[in-house]
Design a protein around this motif. Structure first.
Motif, PDB file in Angstrom:
ATOM      1  N   GLY A  51     -23.689  27.991  14.206  1.00 35.36           N
ATOM      2  CA  GLY A  51     -24.865  27.324  14.355  1.00 35.36           C
ATOM      3  C   GLY A  51     -24.903  25.778  13.791  1.00 35.36           C
ATOM      4  N   GLY A  52     -25.827  25.140  13.204  1.00 35.38           N
ATOM      5  CA  GLY A  52     -25.794  24.126  12.606  1.00 35.38           C
ATOM      6  C   GLY A  52     -25.078  24.163  11.284  1.00 35.38           C
ATOM      7  N   ALA A  53     -24.824  25.329  10.621  1.00 39.36           N
ATOM      8  CA  ALA A  53     -23.783  25.282   9.458  1.00 39.36           C
ATOM      9  C   ALA A  53     -22.462  24.953  10.002  1.00 39.36           C
ATOM     10  CB  ALA A  53     -23.873  26.573   8.984  1.00 39.36           C
ATOM     11  N   GLY A  54     -22.010  25.124  11.336  1.00 36.38           N
ATOM     12  CA  GLY A  54     -20.868  24.867  11.676  1.00 36.38           C
ATOM     13  C   GLY A  54     -20.348  23.477  11.689  1.00 36.38           C
ATOM     14  N   PHE A  55     -21.352  22.551  11.575  1.00 35.75           N
ATOM     15  CA  PHE A  55     -21.347  21.181  11.810  1.00 35.75           C
ATOM     16  C   PHE A  55     -21.195  20.325  10.516  1.00 35.75           C
ATOM     17  CE2 PHE A  55     -23.075  16.825  13.137  1.00 35.75           C
ATOM     18  CZ  PHE A  55     -22.187  16.708  14.056  1.00 35.75           C
ATOM     19  N   ASN A  90     -16.089  27.976  19.546  1.00 33.46           N
ATOM     20  CA  ASN A  90     -16.850  29.008  19.341  1.00 33.46           C
ATOM     21  C   ASN A  90     -16.986  29.386  17.875  1.00 33.46           C
ATOM     22  OD1 ASN A  90     -17.100  29.450  21.932  1.00 33.46           O
ATOM     23  ND2 ASN A  90     -15.602  30.833  22.436  1.00 33.46           N
ATOM     24  N   GLY A  91     -16.065  29.034  17.389  1.00 34.05           N
ATOM     25  CA  GLY A  91     -16.342  29.212  15.789  1.00 34.05           C
ATOM     26  C   GLY A  91     -17.382  28.337  15.082  1.00 34.05           C
ATOM     27  N   ILE A  92     -17.466  27.257  15.603  1.00 33.16           N
ATOM     28  CA  ILE A  92     -18.488  26.356  15.260  1.00 33.16           C
ATOM     29  C   ILE A  92     -19.715  26.809  15.902  1.00 33.16           C
ATOM     30  CG2 ILE A  92     -19.448  24.064  15.509  1.00 33.16           C
ATOM     31  CD1 ILE A  92     -16.682  23.015  15.160  1.00 33.16           C
TER      32      ILE A  92
END
Length: 364
Positions: free
Chosen positions: A335-339, A329-331
């Motif tokens: 959104g894309g920034a979590g990747f 859920n943090g990722i």
């Protein structure tokens, strides 16, 4: 039937120690975690800083260079949680000596303690670790493939152990093996003939420098067999340690995510205003609090000498499941920034994946 009470009231010493550890985690560990993860190596200065708290020294007798304090699973669990908020990987690496010392204090005799503990009685990092895991998908701690066979006045050990943090820097290991239909544990020096150490690349916990141990006819004197070894106690105390790692890392993840969702705007408003985002963050807080309370309940009961097997096992199940949910859920919140690697979310996610496989690795 009434349930025995457990006490979570912190002592003044515990409160002061927590403040110092949280300061180190916030000001130093968190900022150095990414560099160490990229380098696949622990920072020696950080290992020394964590070792400076003396967690490995606390239960050692004063005559062996320790503090002579009573064993405190609760204090150790609190320390693991606080340090893991800075970096779960460095915490696992730096506290291996604590786990090894606790194993000898709980299961060894006075002669074994006198032989092996003084080498760890230092404020700087001095390595020792528990080697329990094995590289099998069907691995069961109670049925290890590593074997010990009687040989003269000692035993020969054969097998492979995996996921041993800081193995290359350890002076000795506590190795579990099958013996006469049961599980025994032995102190094995790192320079024993027939013992080889091979670094292993893992997706997470990279700065913990985990490696595998291969034992080929390693001869261990009979005096190095731990006479009071209790596999269930080792596993249960390690489960508490695993849970504390998960709680600390998840707490850091949530605290990092809250400012982001308040500042990140989509369609002209902060994404925190969206119900789905707000509920996700709220659920993180709820689950972390539940994980923490289950971990502390098990640690407190262990501290009081009460049976804590059920509590430790349930806490581990909860933390394994909810830590991965929180990591995912943090990722998702980013959104894309979590990747991408500009943020620590993907590193925390990779580290949290290790919670389910660290059997016996951090005995509090």
């Amino acid at each position: 039937m009434s349930t025995p009470l457990f006490d979570l009231t912190l002592t003044e010493e515990q409160r002061i120690t927590r403040e110092s550890m949280r300061r180190l985690a916030r000001d130093t560990l968190s900022s150095q975690a990414r560099a160490a993860d990229d380098a696949v190596a622990a920072d020696p200065a950080l290992l020394d800083a964590i070792s400076g708290f003396g967690l490995a020294l606390m239960p050692m007798p004063e005559a062996l260079g320790g503090a002579g304090m009573p064993r405190s699973p609760l204090s150790n669990a609190l320390a693991v949680e606080d340090l893991a908020q800075g970096d779960m990987s460095h915490t696992l690496a730096a506290l291996q000596p604590m786990a090894a010392v606790n194993a000898l204090m709980d299961f060894g005799d006075e002669q074994q303690q006198e032989r092996w503990l003084p080498a760890l009685a230092a404020e700087n990092f001095a390595g020792a670790a528990v080697a329990l895991n094995e590289p099998r998908a069907t691995f069961e701690p109670g049925a290890p493939a590593t074997t010990a066979n009687k040989a003269g006045d000692g035993y020969t050990l054969n097998g492979v152990k995996s996921l041993v943090p800081m193995a290359a820097q350890c002076q000795w290991f506590v190795v579990t093996a099958a013996l006469d239909g049961d599980v025994a544990a032995f102190v094995v020096p790192a320079d024993a003939e027939g013992l080889s150490i091979e670094p292993e690349p893992y997706m997470g916990l990279r700065s913990a420098n985990m490696a595998s141990l291969t034992l080929e006819n390693v001869l261990v004197p009979a005096r190095e067999k731990l006479p009071n070894f209790d596999l269930n106690r080792m596993l249960d105390l390690s489960r508490i340690g695993q849970c504390a790692l998960a709680v600390g890392c998840c707490q850091a993840l949530m605290e990092y995510s809250i400012p982001y969702v308040k500042e990140r705007k989509a369609f002209g408003e902060p994404i925190a205003w969206r119900q789905s985002v707000a509920f996700m963050v709220a659920n993180m807080g709820i689950e972390i609090e539940g994980m923490r309370l289950m971990m502390l309940r098990a640690a407190s009961r262990a501290e009081q000498g009460l049976d804590f097997h059920r509590e430790a096992y349930l806490a581990q199940l909860q933390c394994m499941e909810k830590a991965m949910e929180i990591g995912t859920n943090g990722i998702q919140l980013f959104g894309g920034a979590g990747f991408v690697r500009d943020y620590p979310l993907e590193m925390w996610y990779r580290n949290l994946r290790g919670i389910a496989v660290l059997h016996g690795s951090l005995m509090v």
